[in-house]
Write a protein that holds these residues in place. Sequence first.
Motif, PDB file in Angstrom:
ATOM      1  N   GLU A   1     -13.817 -59.264  62.971  1.00 26.72           N
ATOM      2  CA  GLU A   1     -14.857 -59.999  62.270  1.00 26.72           C
ATOM      3  C   GLU A   1     -14.290 -60.715  61.047  1.00 26.72           C
ATOM      4  OE1 GLU A   1     -18.720 -60.517  60.016  1.00 26.72           O
ATOM      5  OE2 GLU A   1     -16.914 -59.538  59.328  1.00 26.72           O
TER       6      GLU A   1
ATOM      7  N   ILE B   1     -24.300 -74.427  78.412  1.00 24.62           N
ATOM      8  CA  ILE B   1     -25.255 -73.666  77.634  1.00 24.62           C
ATOM      9  C   ILE B   1     -25.926 -74.495  76.544  1.00 24.62           C
ATOM     10  CG2 ILE B   1     -23.715 -72.806  75.848  1.00 24.62           C
ATOM     11  CD1 ILE B   1     -24.957 -70.026  76.621  1.00 24.62           C
ATOM     12  N   PHE B   2     -25.224 -75.483  76.061  1.00 27.76           N
ATOM     13  CA  PHE B   2     -25.801 -76.325  75.007  1.00 27.76           C
ATOM     14  C   PHE B   2     -26.881 -77.225  75.573  1.00 27.76           C
ATOM     15  CE2 PHE B   2     -21.509 -75.649  73.191  1.00 27.76           C
ATOM     16  CZ  PHE B   2     -21.934 -74.903  72.126  1.00 27.76           C
TER      17      PHE B   2
ATOM     18  N   ASN C   1     -18.011 -67.292  64.586  1.00 31.15           N
ATOM     19  CA  ASN C   1     -18.953 -66.191  64.623  1.00 31.15           C
ATOM     20  C   ASN C   1     -18.535 -65.237  65.721  1.00 31.15           C
ATOM     21  OD1 ASN C   1     -20.648 -67.318  62.671  1.00 31.15           O
ATOM     22  ND2 ASN C   1     -21.456 -68.703  64.237  1.00 31.15           N
ATOM     23  N   VAL C   2     -19.044 -64.046  65.643  1.00 29.07           N
ATOM     24  CA  VAL C   2     -18.681 -63.034  66.623  1.00 29.07           C
ATOM     25  C   VAL C   2     -19.919 -62.551  67.376  1.00 29.07           C
ATOM     26  CG1 VAL C   2     -17.623 -60.788  66.986  1.00 29.07           C
ATOM     27  CG2 VAL C   2     -16.810 -62.251  65.132  1.00 29.07           C
ATOM     28  N   VAL C   3     -19.887 -62.696  68.670  1.00 27.34           N
ATOM     29  CA  VAL C   3     -20.938 -62.099  69.512  1.00 27.34           C
ATOM     30  C   VAL C   3     -20.345 -60.849  70.114  1.00 27.34           C
ATOM     31  CG1 VAL C   3     -22.379 -62.330  71.556  1.00 27.34           C
ATOM     32  CG2 VAL C   3     -21.940 -64.301  70.132  1.00 27.34           C
ATOM     33  N   ILE C   4     -21.065 -59.765  70.014  1.00 30.64           N
ATOM     34  CA  ILE C   4     -20.459 -58.527  70.456  1.00 30.64           C
ATOM     35  C   ILE C   4     -21.271 -57.859  71.554  1.00 30.64           C
ATOM     36  CG2 ILE C   4     -21.423 -57.543  68.360  1.00 30.64           C
ATOM     37  CD1 ILE C   4     -19.192 -55.461  68.482  1.00 30.64           C
TER      38      ILE C   4
ATOM     39  N   MET D   1     -21.086 -63.741  80.999  1.00 31.01           N
ATOM     40  CA  MET D   1     -21.853 -64.445  79.989  1.00 31.01           C
ATOM     41  C   MET D   1     -20.922 -65.248  79.080  1.00 31.01           C
ATOM     42  SD  MET D   1     -24.004 -62.791  76.972  1.00 31.01           S
ATOM     43  CE  MET D   1     -22.711 -62.881  75.754  1.00 31.01           C
TER      44      MET D   1
ATOM     45  N   GLY E   1     -19.797 -70.243  78.681  1.00 28.11           N
ATOM     46  CA  GLY E   1     -19.739 -71.235  77.633  1.00 28.11           C
ATOM     47  C   GLY E   1     -20.374 -70.752  76.351  1.00 28.11           C
ATOM     48  N   THR E   2     -20.784 -69.514  76.347  1.00 29.29           N
ATOM     49  CA  THR E   2     -21.371 -68.937  75.142  1.00 29.29           C
ATOM     50  C   THR E   2     -20.343 -68.862  74.020  1.00 29.29           C
ATOM     51  OG1 THR E   2     -22.531 -67.506  76.675  1.00 29.29           O
ATOM     52  CG2 THR E   2     -22.760 -66.998  74.340  1.00 29.29           C
TER      53      THR E   2
ATOM     54  N   THR F   1     -18.042 -73.924  70.688  1.00 25.52           N
ATOM     55  CA  THR F   1     -19.124 -73.080  70.178  1.00 25.52           C
ATOM     56  C   THR F   1     -18.848 -72.517  68.801  1.00 25.52           C
ATOM     57  OG1 THR F   1     -18.163 -71.058  71.060  1.00 25.52           O
ATOM     58  CG2 THR F   1     -19.584 -72.323  72.523  1.00 25.52           C
TER      59      THR F   1
ATOM     60  N   GLU G   1     -28.432 -53.225  69.805  1.00 22.94           N
ATOM     61  CA  GLU G   1     -27.744 -53.848  70.943  1.00 22.94           C
ATOM     62  C   GLU G   1     -28.393 -53.439  72.255  1.00 22.94           C
ATOM     63  OE1 GLU G   1     -24.284 -54.759  73.639  1.00 22.94           O
ATOM     64  OE2 GLU G   1     -25.323 -52.872  73.408  1.00 22.94           O
TER      65      GLU G   1
ATOM     66  N   ASN H   1     -14.181 -64.784  60.752  1.00 23.89           N
ATOM     67  CA  ASN H   1     -14.855 -65.487  59.664  1.00 23.89           C
ATOM     68  C   ASN H   1     -13.918 -66.437  58.943  1.00 23.89           C
ATOM     69  OD1 ASN H   1     -17.421 -64.730  59.851  1.00 23.89           O
ATOM     70  ND2 ASN H   1     -17.405 -63.282  58.151  1.00 23.89           N
TER      71      ASN H   1
ATOM     72  N   VAL I   1     -26.348 -60.441  70.904  1.00 24.52           N
ATOM     73  CA  VAL I   1     -26.361 -60.089  69.487  1.00 24.52           C
ATOM     74  C   VAL I   1     -25.156 -60.706  68.769  1.00 24.52           C
ATOM     75  CG1 VAL I   1     -26.330 -58.214  67.831  1.00 24.52           C
ATOM     76  CG2 VAL I   1     -27.441 -57.886  70.037  1.00 24.52           C
ATOM     77  N   VAL I   2     -25.438 -61.504  67.766  1.00 26.50           N
ATOM     78  CA  VAL I   2     -24.370 -62.004  66.903  1.00 26.50           C
ATOM     79  C   VAL I   2     -24.409 -61.172  65.650  1.00 26.50           C
ATOM     80  CG1 VAL I   2     -23.501 -63.913  65.534  1.00 26.50           C
ATOM     81  CG2 VAL I   2     -24.558 -64.343  67.720  1.00 26.50           C
ATOM     82  N   ILE I   3     -23.268 -60.675  65.248  1.00 19.07           N
ATOM     83  CA  ILE I   3     -23.316 -59.761  64.131  1.00 19.07           C
ATOM     84  C   ILE I   3     -22.457 -60.244  62.972  1.00 19.07           C
ATOM     85  CG2 ILE I   3     -21.718 -58.353  65.479  1.00 19.07           C
ATOM     86  CD1 ILE I   3     -22.765 -55.936  63.911  1.00 19.07           C
TER      87      ILE I   3
ATOM     88  N   ILE J   1     -21.326 -54.256  74.041  1.00 18.19           N
ATOM     89  CA  ILE J   1     -20.801 -52.914  74.224  1.00 18.19           C
ATOM     90  C   ILE J   1     -20.832 -52.580  75.711  1.00 18.19           C
ATOM     91  CG2 ILE J   1     -21.091 -50.503  73.593  1.00 18.19           C
ATOM     92  CD1 ILE J   1     -20.452 -52.412  71.288  1.00 18.19           C
TER      93      ILE J   1
ATOM     94  N   PHE K   1     -13.408 -53.809  65.379  1.00 20.67           N
ATOM     95  CA  PHE K   1     -14.414 -54.843  65.172  1.00 20.67           C
ATOM     96  C   PHE K   1     -14.312 -55.424  63.776  1.00 20.67           C
ATOM     97  CE2 PHE K   1     -18.489 -55.747  63.182  1.00 20.67           C
ATOM     98  CZ  PHE K   1     -18.769 -56.932  63.833  1.00 20.67           C
TER      99      PHE K   1
END
Lengths: 342, 342
Positions: free
Chosen positions: A85, B52-53, A94-97, A113, A117-118, A62, B85, A89, B95-97, A99, A81
Amino acid sequence: MKKKLTLKTIAKHFNVSIATISKALKNSYDISEERRKEVQKFAKENGYKPNIFALGLKRNKTNTIGLILPNILNLYFAKVFSGVEKIANEHGYNVVICISNDNYQKEVDATNMFVNGTVDGFIVSLAEETQKLQNYSHFKNAIKQDVGLVMIDRVTDEVNCDKVIVNDAKAAYDATEYFISNQRKNIALVSIISHTSVGKLRIQGYKKALENNNILVDENLIIRVGKNDDLETLLKVVLGSRKVDALLCLEETATISTLEILKKLHYKIPENISLIGFTNGELLQHVTPKVTSVSQHGVFMGEQAMRFLAAKLKEIEEDKVSSSKTKIVKTTILERESTIKL
Amino acid sequence: MKKKLTLKTIAKHFNVSIATISKALKNSYDISEERRKEVQKFAKENGYKPNIFALGLKRNKTNTIGLILPNILNLYFAKVFSGVEKIANEHGYNVVICISNDNYQKEVDATNMFVNGTVDGFIVSLAEETQKLQNYSHFKNAIKQDVGLVMIDRVTDEVNCDKVIVNDAKAAYDATEYFISNQRKNIALVSIISHTSVGKLRIQGYKKALENNNILVDENLIIRVGKNDDLETLLKVVLGSRKVDALLCLEETATISTLEILKKLHYKIPENISLIGFTNGELLQHVTPKVTSVSQHGVFMGEQAMRFLAAKLKEIEEDKVSSSKTKIVKTTILERESTIKL
DNA sequence: CTGAAAGCGCTAACAC
DNA sequence: GTGTTAGCGCTTTCAG
């Protein structure tokens, strides 16, 4: 819903096969220069973007990592964070966050989640509730499914993964010794985080320092503030019933509140009472008097955690997983106006 | 790399077809109850998770939204994130940030990534550099590609999309009038964000309030602090050369610095000089004296932005896109110790 | 009740 | 040089 440009539509436009387009876009030498040029031009002009799912389906990767934090309004976690991040990068992730809000169920949901496989792997700082419940099966499951996992700051021994932690016991030990070396012997402690691993370790360190200096630990001097307790009331009881000449606060907002209460009660700081606070943020350096603090290096910890994760993901990919590492990040005592060498 | 459980492997295990498994897992009435049960049991025990893909490829929807923020160490933006969020979760979005660090190129990169199909839509608060450059083609392109876009706080008229903003001019106007109603007429202004849309609007509001009260705008009282300028020097020049009895700071950290400089120079606050600061965080309520502030409602703004985005995505899906909306969120003046009614 | 087959968009081995 | 084809994992239609 406008339909997106695909290889197929481009192929139709040029009356060639999909494969030709695919290769042309990849600059394969299979394709004549002329054709490559025109295809690339067309793709660019029409904003062709390869479908990310199709790519993912092929590669089964992913290029995204997850991050579960208890709270983002706390500057410390924001710093974590920020470090994550940055390094993510650099490695093309990429970062999915998510809380957790210190809530067990939200943490479980986020973890599941991620395991779906996300993401290729994720970093987590445990929710307070999870640490109370001591239920870590969601993480164990994640590891079983070959999802990379790194824990940061609030961790547990029960899960076997890379960790980045602060030596909290040592930090509290040092702060306590700092008081003692300044002739303070009646050291109280204020904690609103007694339930977290971090809080417990800090209390351990505090006690150890007292013991090593032959000072009796007085449990009454340890003020554990619960969700429904009023700090002011608790403080008054302790300050009224015994001598206290130093106060160690285990967390930033409690430090601020304590300071304000002490000022209201007309204690002189640092003359009557010295104060040291653990901190995540910048508050302690702006209040009056500026508070001596134990500061943690959130950004650095986040960076380190992400480096661990990147390394782990590489290992998983290459099928040579090594044993788990733990990085202990040092804290620093910043001397300010709320303490004084007697 | 342990290979993951797929429908295919499960099908092989039961010696049936993939379709049967797929349906069994979805509880289709096509499949006998018995079979459904055993398949579901097996899937659960072995931790089957749909890829997921593959799902994405079918549905062509990511259920993920993007967020581009200039900075996350600023509590205001952390609050915005927090609001986004929360609502995103309620709507089932992840959320991807990305953090632009106020850098144009990072913002463009993040936007392009989002447009790639990584997300269904995204929310952005413009980087300072972007606002200076005034180059917004990356966003226009995003809209063309049918990616939902909402701007928040730092926005531009050049891009036609939903927006959530603070009425910055009004907020500065009100703060200035507040001073005037307290008989302060020599009001200086400190800005370290003169380049942002927000900073400009606040200066406009300040000037307008002066004009409406027949006070001449003195450009020398507008202290624009650049990256390499020293606030203390600039302040001393202004305070030394003309009368100043009130100071409006357009941003939190500048407010704190200004306060500290004033204290160092032995100004009495609020007696000699009144102070109002715009704020994102909690600093202003903890310093001495506590600073009267114009506070913004970051969490609420984030929530609102995400609501806009969710609505917009629904519209895009249903192919009935409506015109763009703008929500103006009010600010509040919190009176504290740095101002006083004369 | 179950299965075959097409197709989502893309890649890559192989054939022509 | 270019095209054909199989396949990534899943859903869904249609046939049996």
